[in-house]
Every structure is written in structure tokens, then in C-alpha cells.
Design a protein around this motif. Structure first.
Motif, PDB file in Angstrom:
ATOM      1  N   LYS A   1       0.846  -1.193   0.000  1.00 32.16           N
ATOM      2  CA  LYS A   1       0.000   0.000   0.000  1.00 32.16           C
ATOM      3  C   LYS A   1       0.883   1.246   0.000  1.00 32.16           C
ATOM      4  CE  LYS A   1      -3.598   2.338   2.588  1.00 32.16           C
ATOM      5  NZ  LYS A   1      -4.481   2.311   3.747  1.00 32.16           N
ATOM      6  N   MET A   2       0.585   2.165  -0.922  1.00 27.97           N
ATOM      7  CA  MET A   2       1.367   3.386  -1.044  1.00 27.97           C
ATOM      8  C   MET A   2       0.625   4.607  -0.513  1.00 27.97           C
ATOM      9  SD  MET A   2       4.134   2.257  -2.179  1.00 27.97           S
ATOM     10  CE  MET A   2       5.022   3.742  -2.525  1.00 27.97           C
TER      11      MET A   2
ATOM     12  N   THR B   1       8.225  -1.198 -11.852  1.00 26.22           N
ATOM     13  CA  THR B   1       7.280  -1.608 -10.808  1.00 26.22           C
ATOM     14  C   THR B   1       5.872  -1.291 -11.280  1.00 26.22           C
ATOM     15  OG1 THR B   1       7.515   0.522  -9.710  1.00 26.22           O
ATOM     16  CG2 THR B   1       8.880  -1.268  -8.895  1.00 26.22           C
ATOM     17  N   ARG B   2       4.975  -2.198 -11.008  1.00 29.04           N
ATOM     18  CA  ARG B   2       3.584  -2.047 -11.423  1.00 29.04           C
ATOM     19  C   ARG B   2       2.828  -1.256 -10.366  1.00 29.04           C
ATOM     20  NH1 ARG B   2      -0.820  -6.782 -11.920  1.00 29.04           N
ATOM     21  NH2 ARG B   2      -2.449  -5.498 -12.796  1.00 29.04           N
ATOM     22  N   ARG B   3       1.957  -0.363 -10.806  1.00 29.58           N
ATOM     23  CA  ARG B   3       1.148   0.445  -9.888  1.00 29.58           C
ATOM     24  C   ARG B   3      -0.321   0.288 -10.249  1.00 29.58           C
ATOM     25  NH1 ARG B   3       4.827   5.977 -10.009  1.00 29.58           N
ATOM     26  NH2 ARG B   3       6.595   5.070  -8.898  1.00 29.58           N
ATOM     27  N   TRP B   4      -1.177   0.239  -9.239  1.00 28.59           N
ATOM     28  CA  TRP B   4      -2.610   0.095  -9.493  1.00 28.59           C
ATOM     29  C   TRP B   4      -3.415   0.701  -8.353  1.00 28.59           C
ATOM     30  CZ3 TRP B   4       0.570  -3.874  -8.062  1.00 28.59           C
ATOM     31  CH2 TRP B   4       0.222  -4.620  -6.951  1.00 28.59           C
ATOM     32  N   VAL B   5      -4.710   0.832  -8.613  1.00 28.17           N
ATOM     33  CA  VAL B   5      -5.635   1.427  -7.655  1.00 28.17           C
ATOM     34  C   VAL B   5      -6.781   0.459  -7.419  1.00 28.17           C
ATOM     35  CG1 VAL B   5      -6.861   2.659  -9.485  1.00 28.17           C
ATOM     36  CG2 VAL B   5      -7.090   3.439  -7.149  1.00 28.17           C
TER      37      VAL B   5
ATOM     38  N   ARG C   1     -12.507   8.945 -11.244  1.00 31.51           N
ATOM     39  CA  ARG C   1     -12.485   9.177  -9.801  1.00 31.51           C
ATOM     40  C   ARG C   1     -11.069   9.166  -9.232  1.00 31.51           C
ATOM     41  NH1 ARG C   1     -15.455   4.887  -7.316  1.00 31.51           N
ATOM     42  NH2 ARG C   1     -15.271   6.057  -5.410  1.00 31.51           N
ATOM     43  N   VAL C   2     -10.071   9.128 -10.099  1.00 30.05           N
ATOM     44  CA  VAL C   2      -8.680   9.223  -9.658  1.00 30.05           C
ATOM     45  C   VAL C   2      -8.255  10.684  -9.766  1.00 30.05           C
ATOM     46  CG1 VAL C   2      -6.310   8.546 -10.167  1.00 30.05           C
ATOM     47  CG2 VAL C   2      -8.145   6.880 -10.383  1.00 30.05           C
ATOM     48  N   PRO C   3      -7.836  11.310  -8.652  1.00 30.46           N
ATOM     49  CA  PRO C   3      -7.405  12.707  -8.710  1.00 30.46           C
ATOM     50  C   PRO C   3      -6.162  12.873  -9.586  1.00 30.46           C
ATOM     51  CG  PRO C   3      -7.693  11.985  -6.434  1.00 30.46           C
ATOM     52  CD  PRO C   3      -7.821  10.780  -7.291  1.00 30.46           C
ATOM     53  N   PRO C   4      -5.928  14.057 -10.140  1.00 30.15           N
ATOM     54  CA  PRO C   4      -4.799  14.267 -11.051  1.00 30.15           C
ATOM     55  C   PRO C   4      -3.447  13.898 -10.459  1.00 30.15           C
ATOM     56  CG  PRO C   4      -6.250  16.168 -11.065  1.00 30.15           C
ATOM     57  CD  PRO C   4      -6.753  15.250 -10.002  1.00 30.15           C
ATOM     58  N   GLU C   5      -3.227  14.201  -9.184  1.00 27.69           N
ATOM     59  CA  GLU C   5      -1.917  13.899  -8.601  1.00 27.69           C
ATOM     60  C   GLU C   5      -1.659  12.396  -8.518  1.00 27.69           C
ATOM     61  OE1 GLU C   5      -4.830  14.823  -5.262  1.00 27.69           O
ATOM     62  OE2 GLU C   5      -4.212  15.816  -7.097  1.00 27.69           O
ATOM     63  N   TRP C   6      -2.694  11.627  -8.216  1.00 29.59           N
ATOM     64  CA  TRP C   6      -2.521  10.178  -8.175  1.00 29.59           C
ATOM     65  C   TRP C   6      -2.478   9.602  -9.584  1.00 29.59           C
ATOM     66  CZ3 TRP C   6      -0.698   7.356  -4.438  1.00 29.59           C
ATOM     67  CH2 TRP C   6      -0.796   7.810  -3.141  1.00 29.59           C
ATOM     68  N   HIS C   7      -3.140  10.237 -10.533  1.00 28.39           N
ATOM     69  CA  HIS C   7      -3.074   9.795 -11.928  1.00 28.39           C
ATOM     70  C   HIS C   7      -1.637   9.870 -12.427  1.00 28.39           C
ATOM     71  CE1 HIS C   7      -3.307  10.276 -16.314  1.00 28.39           C
ATOM     72  NE2 HIS C   7      -4.313   9.426 -16.219  1.00 28.39           N
TER      73      HIS C   7
ATOM     74  N   TRP D   1       1.050   9.702 -10.614  1.00 34.26           N
ATOM     75  CA  TRP D   1       1.827   8.656  -9.943  1.00 34.26           C
ATOM     76  C   TRP D   1       1.549   7.294 -10.574  1.00 34.26           C
ATOM     77  CZ3 TRP D   1       0.411   4.303  -7.137  1.00 34.26           C
ATOM     78  CH2 TRP D   1       1.454   3.640  -6.491  1.00 34.26           C
ATOM     79  N   LEU D   2       0.280   6.997 -10.854  1.00 34.02           N
ATOM     80  CA  LEU D   2      -0.067   5.706 -11.450  1.00 34.02           C
ATOM     81  C   LEU D   2       0.634   5.486 -12.791  1.00 34.02           C
ATOM     82  CD1 LEU D   2      -3.902   5.368 -10.836  1.00 34.02           C
ATOM     83  CD2 LEU D   2      -2.131   3.832 -10.021  1.00 34.02           C
ATOM     84  N   HIS D   3       0.805   6.541 -13.571  1.00 34.21           N
ATOM     85  CA  HIS D   3       1.388   6.431 -14.901  1.00 34.21           C
ATOM     86  C   HIS D   3       2.886   6.676 -14.926  1.00 34.21           C
ATOM     87  CE1 HIS D   3      -2.391   5.790 -16.993  1.00 34.21           C
ATOM     88  NE2 HIS D   3      -2.914   6.581 -16.086  1.00 34.21           N
ATOM     89  N   GLY D   4       3.511   6.702 -13.748  1.00 35.41           N
ATOM     90  CA  GLY D   4       4.959   6.803 -13.667  1.00 35.41           C
ATOM     91  C   GLY D   4       5.511   8.186 -13.949  1.00 35.41           C
TER      92      GLY D   4
END
Length: 133
Positions: free
Chosen positions: A28-29, A50-54, A64-70, A72-75
Motif C-alpha cells: 500500500k502506497m 514496478t507495477r502500480r494500481w488502484v 475518480r482518480v485525482p490528477p496527482e494520483w493519476h 503517480w499511477l502512470h509513472g
């Protein structure tokens, strides 16, 4: 939701297989203001990525993913938004999920859902006719 729906219905949240994969291979991040939880794989793959997911709280909707986490998810950000980004500016608004299909969706004047009343024509429009060349 019952046990069978947690196995087969991906649109209502994480399936049983995703939950098992997350427990075994993910760490968990962080969590956003809407309750979505973000994970990163414990080990990189063969290419060193490293793979990232929500895992969404509620229905699976990428808006529903905020821009800042978007980012991060896309590296695009190496660290989680709390550590990598500066604090929000006072003029910035909170992100809003996609409201299409809900009662809060935007409906322009004249739309049937908004009452269907269009403003009166101004008379400056002349319809095209194929005889007018």
C-alpha cells in the motif's frame, strides 16, 4: 454483495483475484480523499518496472482518480503525491469525477433534460437550399 459477485463482477470494486494478488504482491502506497487505495508491486518485473494500481472505493471509474494520483499511477511522479508535489494553491479547485449519466451532469439550455426550451431565433439564419448555388 455476496461471495459470487466478489469473484465475477469487476465493475463493483475489486474482485477476489485482485484482492489476493494485491495482498501477495503489492504494498500500500497511499489513499486519496475519496477512499481509493493505491498500490505498488513489491518487486520490479524483468524490465525493472514496478507495477502500480488502484483499488477503487465503490464503482470502478477512472475519472475518480485525482490528477496527482493519476500522474503517480502512470509513472510521471517517482514518489507518492504527498511527498513529490508542492501543496495545493489556493485557487485550485477539487477534482470532480465524471458526472455523465447522473442527475448532476451538465445540461445546456435547450436540452430535453433541462426543460427543452430553446431561446427564440434571432432571424439572422437563412437555411441552405441546393437550388441556391
Amino acid at each position: 454483495m455476496g461471495f459470487l459477485s466478489s469473484i465475477f463482477t469487476w465493475w463493483n470494486g475489486a474482485t477476489w483475484g485482485t484482492s489476493l494478488y494485491t495482498r501477495r504482491f503489492g504494498g500500500k502506497m497511499g489513499e486519496d480523499q475519496w477512499g481509493n487505495v493505491y498500490f505498488e508491486s513489491k518487486k520490479p518485473d524483468r524490465m525493472g518496472v514496478t507495477r502500480r494500481w488502484v483499488i477503487y472505493k465503490g464503482s470502478n471509474d477512472a475519472s475518480r482518480v485525482p490528477p496527482e494520483w493519476h500522474s503517480w499511477l502512470h509513472g510521471q511522479a517517482a514518489d507518492v503525491p504527498d511527498k513529490a508535489l508542492p501543496p495545493a494553491r489556493p485557487w485550485q479547485q477539487e477534482p470532480v469525477p465524471n458526472l455523465t449519466g447522473t442527475h448532476q451532469a451538465y445540461r445546456p439550455p435547450g436540452a430535453l433534460e433541462a426543460g427543452g426550451l430553446r431561446p427564440a431565433s434571432t432571424g439572422d439564419y437563412e437555411a441552405w437550399s441546393p437550388d441556391q448555388a
